[in-house]
Design a protein around this motif. Structure first.
Motif, mmCIF file in Angstrom:
data_model
loop_
_atom_site.group_PDB
_atom_site.id
_atom_site.type_symbol
_atom_site.label_atom_id
_atom_site.label_comp_id
_atom_site.label_asym_id
_atom_site.label_seq_id
_atom_site.Cartn_x
_atom_site.Cartn_y
_atom_site.Cartn_z
ATOM 1 N N VAL A 185 42.855 64.847 44.103
ATOM 2 C CA VAL A 185 43.311 66.195 43.750
ATOM 3 C C VAL A 185 44.083 66.727 44.952
ATOM 4 C CG1 VAL A 185 41.430 66.651 42.136
ATOM 5 C CG2 VAL A 185 41.165 67.312 44.527
ATOM 6 N N ASP A 186 44.950 67.679 44.694
ATOM 7 C CA ASP A 186 45.739 68.282 45.759
ATOM 8 C C ASP A 186 44.810 68.924 46.791
ATOM 9 O OD1 ASP A 186 47.335 70.216 47.267
ATOM 10 O OD2 ASP A 186 48.891 69.829 45.757
ATOM 11 N N GLU B 184 43.130 72.871 35.399
ATOM 12 C CA GLU B 184 43.055 71.821 34.386
ATOM 13 C C GLU B 184 44.346 71.019 34.279
ATOM 14 O OE1 GLU B 184 41.891 74.914 33.788
ATOM 15 O OE2 GLU B 184 39.800 74.653 33.184
ATOM 16 N N HIS B 185 45.501 71.681 34.327
ATOM 17 C CA HIS B 185 46.760 70.937 34.190
ATOM 18 C C HIS B 185 46.982 69.975 35.355
ATOM 19 C CE1 HIS B 185 48.149 74.367 36.608
ATOM 20 N NE2 HIS B 185 49.104 73.563 37.028
ATOM 21 N N GLU B 186 46.538 70.343 36.547
ATOM 22 C CA GLU B 186 46.666 69.445 37.705
ATOM 23 C C GLU B 186 45.698 68.266 37.583
ATOM 24 O OE1 GLU B 186 48.724 69.431 40.316
ATOM 25 O OE2 GLU B 186 49.779 71.233 39.683
ATOM 26 N N LEU B 187 44.494 68.557 37.130
ATOM 27 C CA LEU B 187 43.498 67.512 36.937
ATOM 28 C C LEU B 187 43.949 66.548 35.840
ATOM 29 C CD1 LEU B 187 40.776 66.591 37.980
ATOM 30 C CD2 LEU B 187 39.694 68.119 36.337
ATOM 31 N N ALA B 188 44.521 67.094 34.772
ATOM 32 C CA ALA B 188 45.036 66.259 33.679
ATOM 33 C C ALA B 188 46.125 65.324 34.182
ATOM 34 C CB ALA B 188 45.561 67.143 32.551
ATOM 35 N N ARG B 189 47.020 65.837 35.011
ATOM 36 C CA ARG B 189 48.087 64.992 35.560
ATOM 37 C C ARG B 189 47.533 63.870 36.432
ATOM 38 N NH1 ARG B 189 52.879 68.970 36.798
ATOM 39 N NH2 ARG B 189 51.243 69.959 37.979
ATOM 40 N N ALA B 190 46.533 64.196 37.254
ATOM 41 C CA ALA B 190 45.928 63.183 38.127
ATOM 42 C C ALA B 190 45.258 62.089 37.296
ATOM 43 C CB ALA B 190 44.924 63.835 39.074
ATOM 44 N N LEU B 191 44.551 62.489 36.257
ATOM 45 C CA LEU B 191 43.883 61.515 35.386
ATOM 46 C C LEU B 191 44.891 60.701 34.578
ATOM 47 C CD1 LEU B 191 40.976 63.826 34.235
ATOM 48 C CD2 LEU B 191 40.723 61.723 35.580
ATOM 49 N N LEU B 192 45.903 61.359 34.067
ATOM 50 C CA LEU B 192 46.941 60.679 33.286
ATOM 51 C C LEU B 192 47.664 59.630 34.132
ATOM 52 C CD1 LEU B 192 48.275 60.655 30.470
ATOM 53 C CD2 LEU B 192 49.957 62.260 31.387
#
Length: 124
Positions: A92-93, A104-112
């Motif tokens: 995570v950043d 959530e959108h940052e976490l989604a990007r990291a997982l994606l």
């Protein structure tokens, strides 16, 4: 939407290691499909680490590590890396420091970025 598959990575066998229950809840909120998530509750003793590895067959599964960007998270990441050198790391950043505090959108990007299926609503 394009689907990505990692050769030799059975998506049903993936396991994600996090620090705490709030991290697990936040990640489950973002994920579209269920993934087994293990909480370490901080650094692990030798016996507890061995139990996790054996109980969850971690030596023979695709393992992903997602911990906080702080001293305790870095210590845990180092410990897990030493025991599970095949594990992939998700970050995570550093501005958010904690997985649970990451939007959530940052976490989604990291997982994606590691080919986890996330709910489209978080891909803004």
């Amino acid at each position: 939407m394009v689907c990505f598959y990692i050769v030799g990575d059975d998506l049903n066998e993936r396991i994600l290691i996090v620090e705490g229950i709030t991290d697990k809840k936040k990640i489950n909120k973002v994920l579209k499909t269920p993934v087994e998530i293990l909480c370490t509750h901080g650094t692990l003793g030798v016996e507890r680490m061995e139990e996790l590895i054996l109980d969850h067959n971690l030596d023979h599964r695709p393992v992903f590590i997602l911990v906080d960007e702080d001293d305790s998270g870095n210590k845990l990441r180092k410990q897990l890396t030493s025991e599970l050198p095949h594990a992939a790391h998700i970050y995570v950043d550093k501005a958010f420091r904690e997985v649970a505090a990451t939007p959530e959108h940052e976490l989604a990007r990291a997982l994606l970025s590691h080919h986890f299926q996330v709910k489209p609503v978080y891909l803004i």
